[in-house]
Every structure is written in structure tokens, then in C-alpha cells.
Design a protein around this motif. Structure first.
Motif, PDB file in Angstrom:
ATOM      1  N   ILE A   1       0.846  -1.197   0.000  1.00 20.19           N
ATOM      2  CA  ILE A   1       0.000   0.000   0.000  1.00 20.19           C
ATOM      3  C   ILE A   1       0.880   1.245   0.000  1.00 20.19           C
ATOM      4  CG2 ILE A   1      -1.575   1.368   1.441  1.00 20.19           C
ATOM      5  CD1 ILE A   1      -2.963  -1.138   2.244  1.00 20.19           C
TER       6      ILE A   1
ATOM      7  N   ASN B   1      -0.491   6.940  -4.874  1.00 21.98           N
ATOM      8  CA  ASN B   1      -0.098   6.895  -6.282  1.00 21.98           C
ATOM      9  C   ASN B   1       1.176   7.696  -6.509  1.00 21.98           C
ATOM     10  OD1 ASN B   1      -3.546   7.065  -7.007  1.00 21.98           O
ATOM     11  ND2 ASN B   1      -2.277   5.290  -7.402  1.00 21.98           N
TER      12      ASN B   1
ATOM     13  N   LYS C   1       5.092   2.025  -6.032  1.00 20.24           N
ATOM     14  CA  LYS C   1       4.599   0.655  -5.862  1.00 20.24           C
ATOM     15  C   LYS C   1       4.919  -0.207  -7.084  1.00 20.24           C
ATOM     16  CE  LYS C   1       0.233   1.716  -5.262  1.00 20.24           C
ATOM     17  NZ  LYS C   1       0.275   3.168  -5.432  1.00 20.24           N
TER      18      LYS C   1
ATOM     19  N   VAL D   1      -0.206  -5.347  -5.323  1.00 16.08           N
ATOM     20  CA  VAL D   1      -0.761  -4.008  -5.136  1.00 16.08           C
ATOM     21  C   VAL D   1      -2.240  -4.087  -5.477  1.00 16.08           C
ATOM     22  CG1 VAL D   1      -0.805  -1.643  -6.012  1.00 16.08           C
ATOM     23  CG2 VAL D   1       1.382  -2.788  -5.637  1.00 16.08           C
TER      24      VAL D   1
ATOM     25  N   HIS E   1      -6.240  -1.896  -4.770  1.00 11.25           N
ATOM     26  CA  HIS E   1      -7.034  -0.862  -4.113  1.00 11.25           C
ATOM     27  C   HIS E   1      -8.335  -1.431  -3.557  1.00 11.25           C
ATOM     28  CE1 HIS E   1      -8.799  -0.958  -8.205  1.00 11.25           C
ATOM     29  NE2 HIS E   1      -9.918  -0.809  -7.532  1.00 11.25           N
TER      30      HIS E   1
ATOM     31  N   ASP F   1      -5.252   5.014  -5.415  1.00  7.88           N
ATOM     32  CA  ASP F   1      -4.740   4.365  -4.214  1.00  7.88           C
ATOM     33  C   ASP F   1      -5.795   4.387  -3.108  1.00  7.88           C
ATOM     34  OD1 ASP F   1      -4.187   6.752  -2.266  1.00  7.88           O
ATOM     35  OD2 ASP F   1      -3.319   7.377  -4.175  1.00  7.88           O
TER      36      ASP F   1
END
Length: 590
Positions: A36, A39, A43, A175, A177, A429
Motif C-alpha cells: 500500500i 499513487n 509501488k 498491489v 485498491h 490508491d
């Protein structure tokens, strides 16, 4: 627990922007880790370095401690548009071909891709993502690296992937969201924050709690350092004669203290507090009357009638390709006249409408423009987490999430009173999503959301338009979780009830799971017979679907038989959806 991977002193920068600097960490066998970060903070760059697709600026060392197989899912899946689905997936074969092909076909079938001869160029974005996932999972890797695996997937596909990864004994770094997906699949959250990594064992809620504790402890330590600094400052301000006799190390320590005392932790937060206004909305929003839409031989919308109300919040859900985005384009008059589309009925828009449309494909920015040239308002840019040193950055240098955030700003700054959002959570994100949700909860207008993000829907919508295919749209009062609970409870109870039970008693017990809806009339004789027949057919179809699933997952079917079973599975699933929604419609009259 065996260590899989050791990372030592890796770094990444883009121009003057440092993403991370000399970070080190270990990953253990069996860990399922969610990465996490906001943006644009590195990542994707970190995942690409671990997957061998990019290199660390500082050299560093990445050591896999076992001879393990690695599979990587990138956000942007590279494929041959002329290849068939099966040909494309077979590109991922690195071992025994027959075993890989059988596994790939099972995955494609379970992801709802029955026709493996379709060219990649003819697939939707969601279908392409399913192909990418099938290719990755078919490798049966020990360690999966996944960048936004749920982007563009419909809810059925997300739930299947969620179930697959939960059962799998693989090691996973991803990764995402999707907070529900994260919570159900992962056991560790790894946070990349201000260039450093922090690990939190447990679920997403535990991460939020422990992260806040970390920030508070850091700032508390800063306060202690400041108290010491005051005493040292008095010493430094003493006479030059007094200072000259002091040890050099104490002078050096003073400057180190001064630097540390200036480090107050400020978490970057998207601020939408000044954008809650909207243009006044009149009593008429959008009135739809007997709207039909066909594209070629495919029925997308069949005699749809509905009047959107002021301040209502509707979510739109359904499988990929069921017509959700087409429906939005119909409402907005964006369907091109290409001679293939046929439309009838009336769509009447209110005169006071000021529409904000967030398109899942975004808009075509000029990559040569700077951030400030795109949005010439430094105050708003700051509130959308674009600091001063980014104003002159070309848009080509922004991450996908940063471009999405800039696109969102261009829409919200116009203060619409009807906000239509098609897959707004893609590429944003989690921090941005949380703030966006708070903004939308207070939005003073009508909200229409197409989304596959269950958490997002649960927090924001009052009812759902469920796109069932073949032009059928059902209205369900409640959140997405309530809808899925209703369907699952209904299916479970229907199987457990004796077939001899009276339909009216069965209907009453199932209807207890719904919000009470006053019935306008009773079922007539023909509808009662249809209702009874539906229950029999649904039970038969559910049993067949379960049997077909078992056969597809057996791993023993030859391909020609698997293809036939896959085709029947797709037919049964579609038929079951239609009959269940018809049953739901009739149950309201029972």
C-alpha cells in the motif's frame, strides 16, 4: 517459516524524485502481502524490480533463497491482438505443455471465457484481464507478483480470484485498491511511506490502527527531540569563548538534533472539503420510458423505464459485457450512429442538469502539457496532492494513478449536480479512495456509479441496477453485500427446503431477507404456475451447474469434452441468472 526472498539496498528515482532509497526486507514462504502506498510513490516500480523487469538505481541485491517459480501480472498486459485466447495464454507456458494447457483451459472456463478461439482484439478490457490472470495462474508458480489484479474485472471474476488465492498455498505480493479483496486474501500489509517500508501482520483494519499509532509515536518522539534541542540551543548560543572549549562531537550532535526536530510527520491527504458544492438540481433528473437498445443481434436494454430522482444514489453492477457502460452512454447521448446500433424509447434530461462524467477510459490528455497547464489552479492542485515541484512536470511523467487523480479534479472542480462515475476506483490508491468516499457521501446531487469495488458500493449506494444480460435490468433495494447475501441465502434455503413445501410459505421465508416492499397486486393463476415451475427449474439448473463445476475442476477431461462442458456451464449460468431474477420479480407479488 522459510524465507523466500531477501532484498538489500535497492533504490529508485525518476529525475529529482526519489521513490525509495536503499530499502531492505525479507519475504517468507506462505506470506500473502498487500503493498500500500499513495499513487506515484513507487509501488509499481518496486514490483517490477522484484520481478526482474527493472533495475535498482543503487545496485543492491535481490536473492531468492530457493529454486522457485515466479509469475508476474503487470497492470498493462502486453498481448498479440491477432492471437486467439488460447494461443495468447499458451505464451506463458514454461514447462510441460499438456499439463499447462489443461490448467489454462480450466482457469479460462472458470473465469467465464468459454470460446478460446476468439481473437484478443475482440475482447473487452475485463475479458483481457481474465486472460492475463489465467496465463499467470496457469504457471502454477510458487511466488506471484500482482499489480492491481482486480482492475476491470466484474464482481463474479473478482470473487472467483479471491476464492482461488485464499485456497492457494502460494506466496503472494500484490498491489490492490480493493479493500475487501485485500482483507480476505492477505495476511500482511506492507506500507511504502516516504521512501521507507513498514510491515503490519493482520488485516486492513489492523493496518489502519497500527499505522496511526506509528505516526503518533513518531511525532511524540519529535516533541522530545525538540525539548532536548532547546537546551542544546542555549549551549550553542553561549559565548564563543565558552563554545570553543566544548567537544566537537557535541556540536555535530546539535545539528543532527536540529534536522530530526524538523521532521514532523504529515500524512498527505487528498482534501475535497472545499469542493462539496454543486449546482442546484431541479425536480427532473433523467426520465427513461420504454428504452430499448440493440447492438447488432445483441439486446443490451429491453423496455427499460425509470425516473431518476434528486439526491438518489444508484449502483450499477453486472458481468463484463452485460451493457453497463453502454447504458451510461445511452443516458448521456454518446452512442455513435454507426448503422449497427438500434435505439428506441424516450430519454428525457432535466433542464437544470450539470453532468460530471468520469469515464473508465479517462480522457486523452496532451502528454506534452504540464500539470499546471492542464489545471491552472495551484490551490486545487495542492488539495489534490500535487505539490509545487510537480507543477511543471509533463503529464507523460505521471503515474496512472496520478493521471486519474488529475482527471477527477477536472470533473469535480466544475461542481456537477449529477455525477456519473464509470469504474472510478481503477488505479486510485486506497488513501485517495477513502477521501473520495467521504466526499461522495456528502455530495449534494444525484450519484450513479458503475463499479466492481464492493466496499465502494456498500458505502455509497442505496439501491442497485443489476444487469442480468439479454437486456434484463432488475432494481434491488440495498447495498451490494446485501444483494449477494440475499442471493446466497435464497439459494441455500431453496436447496434445504422440502420440494413439497408450499410456495407461499417458501416465498415468505425468503422475503424476510429483503427490505419490505408493498406489493401492488397479487399473482394471477398463470404467474403462480410460472412461479412454481421456476423453483423446480432453478433447483435443477443449480444442481447441473454444481455438477459441471466439479467436472471442469477435475483435471481429467480431454479438451473437446472440456470445451463442451464449458459451453454448457456458460449457458446454464446465464439461464440461471435470468430465472432467478424472474423469480425475484414474481416473489414480490407472492
Amino acid at each position: 517459516m522459510a524465507s523466500y526472498l531477501q532484498i538489500e539496498n535497492i533504490s529508485k528515482s525518476y529525475g529529482p524524485k526519489v521513490l525509495f532509497d536503499h530499502i531492505s526486507f525479507n519475504l517468507n514462504e506462505g506470506d500473502k502481502i498487500a503493498l500500500i502506498a499513495p499513487n506515484g510513490t513507487g509501488k509499481t516500480s518496486l514490483l517490477r524490480i522484484l520481478a526482474g523487469k527493472d533495475k535498482s538505481d543503487s545496485g543492491g541485491k535481490i536473492t531468492f533463497l530457493k529454486d522457485i517459480r515466479i509469475a508476474f501480472l503487470e497492470q498493462d498486459y502486453a498481448f498479440d491482438p491477432e492471437a486467439s485466447v488460447l494461443e495468447q495464454v499458451m505464451e506463458g507456458c514454461k514447462g510441460e505443455r499438456f499439463e499447462y494447457e489443461l490448467k489454462a483451459k480450466q482457469l479460462l472456463t472458470n473465469f467465464g471465457l468459454g470460446d478460446l478461439s476468439v481473437r484478443m482484439k475482440n475482447l473487452s478490457g475485463g475479458e483481457i484481464k481474465r486472460v492475463a490472470l489465467s496465463q499467470m495462474l496457469a504457471q502454477d508458480a510458487d511466488f506471484y507478483i500482482m499489480d492491481e489484479p482486480t482492475n476491470h474485472l466484474d464482481l463474479d471474476a473478482i470473487e472467483y480470484l479471491e476464492s482461488y488465492l485464499t485456497r492457494s498455498r502460494c506466496t503472494l505480493l500484490m498491489v490492490t485498491h480493493d479493500r475487501y479483496f485485500l482483507e480476505r486474501v492477505c495476511n500482511i500489509v506492507m506500507e511504502l511511506d516516504h521512501g521507507s517500508l513498514y510491515f503490519y501482520r493482520g488485516d486492513y483494519e489492523n493496518f489502519l490502527e497500527k499505522r496511526q499509532e506509528r505516526i503518533e509515536n513518531y511525532n511524540s518522539e519529535t516533541d522530545k527531540v525538540r525539548n532536548i534541542l532547546r537546551r542544546e540551543l542555549e549551549w550553542m548560543r553561549s559565548t564563543p569563548c565558552a563554545r570553543s572549549g566544548k567537544a566537537k562531537y557535541r556540536k555535530d550532535a546539535f545539528y543532527e538534533l536540529k534536522e530530526r526536530a524538523e521532521q514532523v510527520y504529515r500524512s498527505s491527504q487528498l482534501d475535497l472539503s472545499e469542493m462539496t458544492g454543486s449546482t442546484r438540481l431541479g425536480s427532473k433528473v433523467i426520465n427513461c420510458r420504454d428504452v430499448c437498445f440493440h447492438y447488432g443481434d445483441k439486446c443490451i436494454l429491453d423496455h427499460f423505464t425509470y425516473n431518476f430522482q434528486r439526491y438518489e444514489r444508484v449502483g450499477i453492477v453486472g458481468r463484463n459485457g452485460s451493457g453497463k457502460s453502454t447504458f451510461i452512454n445511452l443516458l448521456l447521448g454518446l452512442i455513435p450512429d454507426d448503422g449497427v446500433a438500434r435505439q428506441s424509447g424516450v430519454i428525457d434530461l432535466g433542464e437544470s442538469l450539470k453532468i460530471g462524467y468520469y469515464n473508465q477510459n479517462g480522457i486523452e490528455f496532451d502528454d506534452n502539457q504540464t500539470v499546471l497547464e492542464t489545471v491552472n489552479d495551484t490551490h486545487l492542485l495542492g488539495r489534490f496532492l500535487f505539490p509545487h515541484d510537480m507543477y511543471n512536470n509533463r503529464l507523460s511523467k505521471l503515474s496512472g494513478g496520478e493521471k486519474r487523480r488529475l482527471y477527477l479534479l477536472t470533473i469535480l472542480m466544475k461542481q456537477p449536480n449529477l455525477l456519473i462515475m464509470d469504474e472510478p476506483t481503477n488505479d486510485l490508491d486506497i488513501v485517495t479512495l477513502n477521501v473520495l468516499e467521504e466526499y461522495l457521501k456528502d455530495f449534494k446531487g444525484t450519484l450513479v456509479i458503475v463499479s466492481h469495488d464492493r466496499h465502494f458500493l456498500d458505502r455509497l449506494v442505496d439501491h442497485l441496477f443489476v444487469f442480468c444480460g439479454d437486456g434484463v435490468v432488475r432494481d434491488f433495494i440495498g447495498t451490494y453485500t446485501e444483494y449477494r447475501t440475499f442471493i446466497k441465502d435464497y439459494e441455500s434455503e431453496r436447496r434445504s427446503l422440502d420440494r413439497a413445501a408450499k410456495p407461499s410459505e417458501k416465498s415468505r421465508r425468503i422475503q424476510d431477507t429483503q427490505s419490505p416492499v408493498p406489493s401492488k397486486r397479487k399473482m394471477n393463476f398463470k404467474e403462480k404456475r410460472e412461479f412454481e415451475q421456476l423453483e423446480i427449474e432453478i433447483e435443477q439448473l443449480s444442481a447441473e451447474k454444481e455438477s459441471l463445476t466439479g467436472r471442469m475442476n477435475s483435471g481429467t477431461l480431454p479438451y473437446n469434452e472440456l470445451a463442451a462442458v464449458s459451453q454448457r456451464f456458460s449457458e446454464v449460468s446465464d439461464l440461471l441468472d435470468v430465472k432467478e431474477m424472474r423469480w425475484l420479480e414474481l416473489s414480490e407479488l407472492a
